[in-house]
Design a protein around this motif. Sequence first.
Motif, PDB file in Angstrom:
ATOM      1  N   LEU A 117       0.798  -1.228   0.000  1.00  9.07           N
ATOM      2  CA  LEU A 117       0.000   0.000   0.000  1.00  9.07           C
ATOM      3  C   LEU A 117       0.827   1.273   0.000  1.00  9.07           C
ATOM      4  N   LEU A 118       1.919   1.322   0.772  1.00 12.22           N
ATOM      5  CA  LEU A 118       2.531   2.585   1.155  1.00 12.22           C
ATOM      6  C   LEU A 118       3.669   3.006   0.242  1.00 12.22           C
ATOM      7  N   ASN A 119       3.700   4.288  -0.050  1.00 13.81           N
ATOM      8  CA  ASN A 119       4.870   4.954  -0.600  1.00 13.81           C
ATOM      9  C   ASN A 119       5.514   5.768   0.517  1.00 13.81           C
ATOM     10  N   PRO A 120       6.811   6.104   0.377  1.00 13.53           N
ATOM     11  CA  PRO A 120       7.471   6.855   1.451  1.00 13.53           C
ATOM     12  C   PRO A 120       6.706   8.113   1.837  1.00 13.53           C
ATOM     13  N   GLY A 121       6.455   8.251   3.149  1.00 12.40           N
ATOM     14  CA  GLY A 121       5.758   9.412   3.672  1.00 12.40           C
ATOM     15  C   GLY A 121       4.259   9.270   3.770  1.00 12.40           C
ATOM     16  N   ASP A 122       3.696   8.194   3.223  1.00 10.17           N
ATOM     17  CA  ASP A 122       2.254   7.975   3.366  1.00 10.17           C
ATOM     18  C   ASP A 122       1.905   7.727   4.830  1.00 10.17           C
ATOM     19  N   PRO A 152      -9.147   6.033  27.984  1.00  8.55           N
ATOM     20  CA  PRO A 152      -9.721   5.199  29.062  1.00  8.55           C
ATOM     21  C   PRO A 152     -11.072   5.706  29.531  1.00  8.55           C
ATOM     22  N   GLU A 153     -11.224   7.045  29.626  1.00  8.45           N
ATOM     23  CA  GLU A 153     -12.484   7.600  30.124  1.00  8.45           C
ATOM     24  C   GLU A 153     -13.626   7.405  29.136  1.00  8.45           C
ATOM     25  N   ASN A 154     -13.322   6.998  27.904  1.00 13.82           N
ATOM     26  CA  ASN A 154     -14.347   6.686  26.910  1.00 13.82           C
ATOM     27  C   ASN A 154     -14.421   5.181  26.660  1.00 13.82           C
ATOM     28  N   GLY A 155     -14.008   4.402  27.663  1.00 13.49           N
ATOM     29  CA  GLY A 155     -14.035   2.955  27.504  1.00 13.49           C
ATOM     30  C   GLY A 155     -13.077   2.446  26.443  1.00 13.49           C
ATOM     31  N   PHE A 156     -12.036   3.225  26.163  1.00 13.78           N
ATOM     32  CA  PHE A 156     -11.042   2.908  25.132  1.00 13.78           C
ATOM     33  C   PHE A 156     -11.654   2.842  23.729  1.00 13.78           C
ATOM     34  N   LEU A 157     -12.769   3.520  23.521  1.00 12.26           N
ATOM     35  CA  LEU A 157     -13.370   3.599  22.197  1.00 12.26           C
ATOM     36  C   LEU A 157     -12.895   4.871  21.504  1.00 12.26           C
ATOM     37  N   PRO A 158     -12.696   4.844  20.191  1.00 13.21           N
ATOM     38  CA  PRO A 158     -12.226   6.025  19.474  1.00 13.21           C
ATOM     39  C   PRO A 158     -13.344   7.023  19.214  1.00 13.21           C
ATOM     40  N   ASP A 159     -12.952   8.228  18.861  1.00 12.93           N
ATOM     41  CA  ASP A 159     -13.872   9.303  18.498  1.00 12.93           C
ATOM     42  C   ASP A 159     -13.803   9.490  16.981  1.00 12.93           C
ATOM     43  N   PRO A 160     -14.855   9.172  16.242  1.00 17.28           N
ATOM     44  CA  PRO A 160     -14.806   9.309  14.778  1.00 17.28           C
ATOM     45  C   PRO A 160     -14.465  10.727  14.326  1.00 17.28           C
ATOM     46  N   ASP A 161     -14.908  11.748  15.064  1.00 14.98           N
ATOM     47  CA  ASP A 161     -14.575  13.121  14.686  1.00 14.98           C
ATOM     48  C   ASP A 161     -13.074  13.369  14.783  1.00 14.98           C
ATOM     49  N   GLU A 162     -12.457  12.811  15.820  1.00 13.98           N
ATOM     50  CA  GLU A 162     -11.002  12.971  15.928  1.00 13.98           C
ATOM     51  C   GLU A 162     -10.304  12.240  14.788  1.00 13.98           C
ATOM     52  N   ILE A 163     -10.777  11.051  14.466  1.00 11.23           N
ATOM     53  CA  ILE A 163     -10.174  10.316  13.348  1.00 11.23           C
ATOM     54  C   ILE A 163     -10.224  11.174  12.083  1.00 11.23           C
ATOM     55  N   GLU A 164     -11.391  11.767  11.814  1.00 10.47           N
ATOM     56  CA  GLU A 164     -11.518  12.570  10.597  1.00 10.47           C
ATOM     57  C   GLU A 164     -10.615  13.795  10.638  1.00 10.47           C
ATOM     58  N   SER A 165     -10.439  14.374  11.810  1.00  9.94           N
ATOM     59  CA  SER A 165      -9.592  15.571  11.914  1.00  9.94           C
ATOM     60  C   SER A 165      -8.128  15.273  11.596  1.00  9.94           C
ATOM     61  N   LEU A 166      -7.737  14.013  11.686  1.00  7.81           N
ATOM     62  CA  LEU A 166      -6.344  13.630  11.445  1.00  7.81           C
ATOM     63  C   LEU A 166      -6.061  13.268   9.993  1.00  7.81           C
ATOM     64  N   VAL A 167      -7.097  13.178   9.181  1.00 12.14           N
ATOM     65  CA  VAL A 167      -6.909  12.823   7.773  1.00 12.14           C
ATOM     66  C   VAL A 167      -6.174  13.963   7.067  1.00 12.14           C
ATOM     67  N   SER A 168      -5.159  13.587   6.291  1.00 13.94           N
ATOM     68  CA  SER A 168      -4.396  14.553   5.504  1.00 13.94           C
ATOM     69  C   SER A 168      -4.305  14.053   4.069  1.00 13.94           C
ATOM     70  N   PRO A 169      -3.746  14.857   3.168  1.00 17.26           N
ATOM     71  CA  PRO A 169      -3.582  14.372   1.785  1.00 17.26           C
ATOM     72  C   PRO A 169      -2.710  13.128   1.672  1.00 17.26           C
ATOM     73  N   ARG A 170      -1.912  12.833   2.698  1.00 19.90           N
ATOM     74  CA  ARG A 170      -1.045  11.649   2.651  1.00 19.90           C
ATOM     75  C   ARG A 170      -1.661  10.425   3.307  1.00 19.90           C
ATOM     76  N   THR A 171      -2.837  10.558   3.904  1.00 15.99           N
ATOM     77  CA  THR A 171      -3.464   9.433   4.601  1.00 15.99           C
ATOM     78  C   THR A 171      -3.923   8.387   3.596  1.00 15.99           C
ATOM     79  N   ARG A 172      -3.588   7.102   3.868  1.00 18.41           N
ATOM     80  CA  ARG A 172      -3.957   6.018   2.968  1.00 18.41           C
ATOM     81  C   ARG A 172      -4.944   5.039   3.582  1.00 18.41           C
TER      82      ARG A 172
END
Length: 416
Positions: A117-122, A152-172
């Motif tokens: 999948l990955l190229n350097p920097g992806d 931990p305070e969220n039962g170790f579940l992720p936050d979809p909004d945070e996931i989306e905020s981390l997407v960049s043009p290099r995200t694969r």
Amino acid sequence: MSLPPVKTRERLSEVRYEIRGELARRARELEAQGRKQIKLNIGNPGAFGFRAPEHLQRAIAQRIDQTDPYTHQQGLPVAREAIAAFHRQRGTPNASPERVFVGNGVSELIDLSLRALLNPGDEVLLPSPDYPLWSAATILNDGRPVYYRCRPENGFLPDPDEIESLVSPRTRAIVLINPNNPTGAAYPRELLEQIVAVAARHKLLLMSDEIYDSILYDGAQFTPVAPLAGDLPCLSFGGLSKVHRACGWRVGWAVLSGDPLACGDLHHAMDLLGALRLCANVPGQFAIEAALHGEDTIAPLCAPDGRLYEARRAVMDAVAASRHLELVAPAGALYAFPAVAGDAAVGFDDHRFALELLETEDVLVVPGSSFNVPYRNHFRVTLLPQPDDLREVFDRIERVLDRYAETAQARRSAVA
């Protein structure tokens, strides 16, 4: 004449795998001195008396005369059909033998798929905490891990909004580990749907590590990602190591689902890399059909009075009785991820604690920071030992933490 040292790959300095690292080496040194260790660092069922189910052993024994030649690089046809049929029953779109890859455990397939999948920097979005192989494989394939927090305070579940905020043009890709190692979190369907929607909006590959899919407690549910993803490209990983207690057989698989045209280049790349390593272990592949379509042997272990259930109960009871520990109850998988709190947590360093616990109490745990979290007050234990052994382990942990708390209280009194 002295020779210069052989130089190694620089990026190895970024890789951490404390599960089998420095602390495990120290444990072996202490064993060589005659000290008996209780090792809770690896989810290795066979080391704790579990055996692969007999009907899986028979499936291999009955076909052992057919295991000498190489097989197709993607795996035995009968094994791939069994995996595809299992995924069709789950609702995985376009699940066919041609889109199944059998590997030497899921670990090999994680590395192979990221290399494809990955190229350097992806960038790859990974959970924090994660199973550190995912970070290591991303780094060693010239990618960059970007972590979304599972608090931990969220039962170790992720936050979809945070996931989306981390997407960049290099995200694969977005990686999910469900049920989770090290925390035991099991992701609700609604949460997975939200994460799938993020991947769809940004045209990202979903990579779902589902090696613990049937190891669930107290009514927790497992929801596979591929049926939710539909036409969106998705790789789903599974294997025999955990649910079927056959770690040493090194049998894992990845199923590529989604729109065939969108997945075509990735399929060809994985096929090429699989061919370069010739094929996966052949004998163990003959157990796949029996594992996926035969008797369910894991559910009784996870139900009340089952060994895994009672081991989990022993850990939860020990933490509840502790003066120094907190725990988000694991809903699945083979681990617990306790936190140190209160006076014992003052100045606490998880690696120093793990080393002291090993040196003074002969118990080996994994520091929580090994799982790529920013905090240092957690540690991981496996639920595989007998319940009585786990109760003894937590008595020893409590002794160490008592000393930490007493030291913190004494310093506070001296300052006052």
